[in-house]
Design an enzyme around this catalytic site. Structure first.
Site, PDB file in Angstrom:
ATOM      1  N   SER A  45       3.618  14.559  13.388  1.00 59.32           N
ATOM      2  CA  SER A  45       2.818  14.421  12.172  1.00 59.32           C
ATOM      3  C   SER A  45       1.694  15.453  12.029  1.00 59.32           C
ATOM      4  O   SER A  45       1.442  15.915  10.904  1.00 59.32           O
ATOM      5  CB  SER A  45       2.256  12.999  12.051  1.00 59.32           C
ATOM      6  OG  SER A  45       1.397  12.690  13.129  1.00 59.32           O
ATOM      7  N   GLN A 169      -4.895   0.922   0.434  1.00 58.83           N
ATOM      8  CA  GLN A 169      -4.448   1.215  -0.928  1.00 58.83           C
ATOM      9  C   GLN A 169      -4.002   2.674  -1.026  1.00 58.83           C
ATOM     10  O   GLN A 169      -2.990   2.996  -1.652  1.00 58.83           O
ATOM     11  CB  GLN A 169      -5.585   0.949  -1.922  1.00 58.83           C
ATOM     12  CG  GLN A 169      -5.967  -0.502  -2.072  1.00 58.83           C
ATOM     13  CD  GLN A 169      -7.176  -0.687  -2.982  1.00 58.83           C
ATOM     14  OE1 GLN A 169      -7.953   0.236  -3.212  1.00 58.83           O
ATOM     15  NE2 GLN A 169      -7.343  -1.880  -3.498  1.00 58.83           N
ATOM     16  N   TRP A 170      -4.777   3.560  -0.417  1.00 48.56           N
ATOM     17  CA  TRP A 170      -4.501   4.999  -0.451  1.00 48.56           C
ATOM     18  C   TRP A 170      -3.130   5.305   0.151  1.00 48.56           C
ATOM     19  O   TRP A 170      -2.357   6.103  -0.387  1.00 48.56           O
ATOM     20  CB  TRP A 170      -5.582   5.726   0.343  1.00 48.56           C
ATOM     21  CG  TRP A 170      -5.872   7.123  -0.101  1.00 48.56           C
ATOM     22  CD1 TRP A 170      -4.985   8.154  -0.206  1.00 48.56           C
ATOM     23  CD2 TRP A 170      -7.146   7.655  -0.488  1.00 48.56           C
ATOM     24  NE1 TRP A 170      -5.626   9.293  -0.631  1.00 48.56           N
ATOM     25  CE2 TRP A 170      -6.948   9.012  -0.801  1.00 48.56           C
ATOM     26  CE3 TRP A 170      -8.432   7.108  -0.570  1.00 48.56           C
ATOM     27  CZ2 TRP A 170      -7.996   9.843  -1.207  1.00 48.56           C
ATOM     28  CZ3 TRP A 170      -9.465   7.937  -0.978  1.00 48.56           C
ATOM     29  CH2 TRP A 170      -9.257   9.284  -1.293  1.00 48.56           C
ATOM     30  N   HIS A 173       0.404   5.625  -1.426  1.00 52.00           N
ATOM     31  CA  HIS A 173       0.875   6.877  -2.022  1.00 52.00           C
ATOM     32  C   HIS A 173       1.552   7.682  -0.918  1.00 52.00           C
ATOM     33  O   HIS A 173       0.918   8.397  -0.164  1.00 52.00           O
ATOM     34  CB  HIS A 173      -0.306   7.627  -2.651  1.00 52.00           C
ATOM     35  CG  HIS A 173      -0.935   6.874  -3.771  1.00 52.00           C
ATOM     36  ND1 HIS A 173      -0.625   7.118  -5.100  1.00 52.00           N
ATOM     37  CD2 HIS A 173      -1.825   5.848  -3.783  1.00 52.00           C
ATOM     38  CE1 HIS A 173      -1.310   6.293  -5.871  1.00 52.00           C
ATOM     39  NE2 HIS A 173      -2.044   5.512  -5.091  1.00 52.00           N
ATOM     40  N   ARG A 174       2.869   7.571  -0.841  1.00 47.69           N
ATOM     41  CA  ARG A 174       3.602   7.987   0.352  1.00 47.69           C
ATOM     42  C   ARG A 174       4.064   9.438   0.334  1.00 47.69           C
ATOM     43  O   ARG A 174       4.515   9.942   1.358  1.00 47.69           O
ATOM     44  CB  ARG A 174       4.801   7.052   0.555  1.00 47.69           C
ATOM     45  CG  ARG A 174       4.377   5.603   0.812  1.00 47.69           C
ATOM     46  CD  ARG A 174       5.573   4.707   1.076  1.00 47.69           C
ATOM     47  NE  ARG A 174       6.427   4.539  -0.080  1.00 47.69           N
ATOM     48  CZ  ARG A 174       6.213   3.661  -1.054  1.00 47.69           C
ATOM     49  NH1 ARG A 174       5.138   2.884  -1.020  1.00 47.69           N
ATOM     50  NH2 ARG A 174       7.040   3.574  -2.070  1.00 47.69           N
ATOM     51  N   VAL A 181      -8.018   8.083  12.258  1.00 48.28           N
ATOM     52  CA  VAL A 181      -8.718   7.594  13.440  1.00 48.28           C
ATOM     53  C   VAL A 181      -8.026   6.323  13.949  1.00 48.28           C
ATOM     54  O   VAL A 181      -7.612   5.474  13.158  1.00 48.28           O
ATOM     55  CB  VAL A 181     -10.194   7.268  13.096  1.00 48.28           C
ATOM     56  CG1 VAL A 181     -10.831   6.440  14.206  1.00 48.28           C
ATOM     57  CG2 VAL A 181     -10.992   8.543  12.887  1.00 48.28           C
ATOM     58  N   ARG A 184      -7.436   2.395  18.934  1.00 49.12           N
ATOM     59  CA  ARG A 184      -6.800   2.316  20.256  1.00 49.12           C
ATOM     60  C   ARG A 184      -7.417   3.356  21.176  1.00 49.12           C
ATOM     61  O   ARG A 184      -7.379   3.207  22.398  1.00 49.12           O
ATOM     62  CB  ARG A 184      -5.302   2.586  20.140  1.00 49.12           C
ATOM     63  CG  ARG A 184      -4.497   1.496  19.452  1.00 49.12           C
ATOM     64  CD  ARG A 184      -3.022   1.831  19.539  1.00 49.12           C
ATOM     65  NE  ARG A 184      -2.541   1.715  20.920  1.00 49.12           N
ATOM     66  CZ  ARG A 184      -1.418   2.270  21.366  1.00 49.12           C
ATOM     67  NH1 ARG A 184      -0.686   3.018  20.563  1.00 49.12           N
ATOM     68  NH2 ARG A 184      -1.054   2.104  22.613  1.00 49.12           N
ATOM     69  N   ASN A 273      -0.560  12.024  -9.600  1.00 44.48           N
ATOM     70  CA  ASN A 273      -0.135  10.638  -9.746  1.00 44.48           C
ATOM     71  C   ASN A 273      -1.193   9.692  -9.192  1.00 44.48           C
ATOM     72  O   ASN A 273      -1.512   8.660  -9.808  1.00 44.48           O
ATOM     73  CB  ASN A 273       1.195  10.424  -9.021  1.00 44.48           C
ATOM     74  CG  ASN A 273       1.703   9.007  -9.145  1.00 44.48           C
ATOM     75  OD1 ASN A 273       1.974   8.522 -10.235  1.00 44.48           O
ATOM     76  ND2 ASN A 273       1.830   8.332  -8.022  1.00 44.48           N
ATOM     77  N   ARG A 278      -5.215   5.690  -9.940  1.00 42.77           N
ATOM     78  CA  ARG A 278      -6.420   5.146  -9.319  1.00 42.77           C
ATOM     79  C   ARG A 278      -7.680   5.349 -10.151  1.00 42.77           C
ATOM     80  O   ARG A 278      -8.730   4.782  -9.816  1.00 42.77           O
ATOM     81  CB  ARG A 278      -6.602   5.749  -7.925  1.00 42.77           C
ATOM     82  CG  ARG A 278      -5.472   5.403  -6.965  1.00 42.77           C
ATOM     83  CD  ARG A 278      -5.271   3.903  -6.824  1.00 42.77           C
ATOM     84  NE  ARG A 278      -4.189   3.585  -5.886  1.00 42.77           N
ATOM     85  CZ  ARG A 278      -3.880   2.359  -5.491  1.00 42.77           C
ATOM     86  NH1 ARG A 278      -4.538   1.319  -5.965  1.00 42.77           N
ATOM     87  NH2 ARG A 278      -2.884   2.163  -4.631  1.00 42.77           N
TER      88      ARG A 278
END
Length: 308
Positions: A45, A169-170, A173-174, A181, A184, A273, A278
């Protein structure tokens, strides 16, 4: 062939180290070792926050899709440009035009050397932590970088600090990449968002509030109790850590008012979008403020001609 790159060797490190809340630190030798570790152990990632765009015909784009066997390979073509992130560049490495490879080698020398199995003394840095930062009532957002070629796939990287409920919520948006952060890994005292007053529930919209304070003395009483319970839960959290409770379990007592921080790399089409949805009056006030901050940071373009 014109080649454009958003990011640096350090960008990969920053987006990895945000898990430990150490994304502002620079230690070139440790950074280079971390990139190698991420690459060798397939922690993919952080590589998604580096974006590569180059001129190419639609046939070249389709050829990449055809040649790369990975079912999760993602590459986009629009308005004469092929876009892919560094993760997908690595997966398509054997099929990438040499001119593009040379530019990546120049702009990301450490990462390119690791891909090739070589060593290098060079290491590229971000020009700044953020280009511009805007505060909101519940947190802040900073523009880290931008790649603007005038297409619907122009790319941006932001760093956001906000309450957990806003982050969740953010993340709906995938079409974009996130690194956040993780409690763990960190045990420093978290901070919390406490609204100045408690808004009333809308009578017309089940999921929305209205910009009107609830009656006193309830507003002051509830806010006082919120502060009390957050302090109490923070004390419980710290006590659990002192008694060797695993951080991954102890974090479960922390409330949704807790701040988190994440990196978000997103194409223009998805960014617009987000802004459109939003900024709508039915969206929660806290995330509406972030959507407006995005407009102030990078603007808003007209909606695209897609049904969904």
């Amino acid at each position: 062939m014109k080649v454009h790159i958003m990011g640096s060797d350090q960008r990969i490190v920053r987006c990895a180290r945000v898990s430990f809340a150490k994304d502002a630190e620079v230690d070139k030798e440790r950074d280079k070792k971390l990139i190698k570790y991420l690459f060798e152990n397939k922690h993919a990632s952080p590589f998604e926050h580096v974006i590569i765009a180059f001129e190419g015909e639609k046939s070249l784009w389709l050829g990449l899709i055809e040649r790369v066997s990975s079912p999760v390979f993602q590459v986009y073509w629009t308005e004469g440009y092929i876009y892919l992130n560094l993760r997908n560049f690595i997966n398509a490495f054997e099929h990438i035009p040499q001119e593009v490879k040379e530019e990546v080698k120049k702009r990301l020398p450490t990462t390119y050397a690791i891909i090739e199995g070589d060593d290098t003394e060079s290491y590229s840095l971000d020009s700044s932590y953020v280009i511009k930062k805007i505060e909101t009532s519940s947190g802040w957002i900073g523009l880290v970088d931008r790649l603007e070629l005038g297409t619907s796939m122009d790319y941006y990287t932001f760093v956001v600090e906000c309450p957990l409920f806003v982050a969740r919520q953010w993340h709906r948006h995938r079409f974009g990449s996130y690194n956040e952060v993780s409690r763990r890994y960190v045990s420093y005292d978290p901070t919390f968002y406490i609204p100045k007053y408690l808004r009333k529930q809308s009578s017309k919209n089940r999921q929305a509030s209205i910009e009107e304070q609830i009656e006193e003395p309830w507003n002051s009483l509830f806010l006082k109790k919120i502060k009390f319970y957050m302090d109490d839960l923070l004390t419980l959290y710290k006590n659990m850590l002192e008694k060797a409770v695993a951080r991954e379990l102890a974090r479960g007592v922390l409330p949704q008012f807790m701040h988190t921080r994440f990196y978000w790399t997103v194409p223009r089409i998805s960014l617009d979008n987000f802004i459109s949805l939003r900024r709508h009056e039915s969206a929660q006030k806290e995330i509406r403020e972030f959507a407006q901050a995005l407009v102030e940071l990078v603007g808003y373009r007209k909606s695209y001609n897609f049904r969904l």
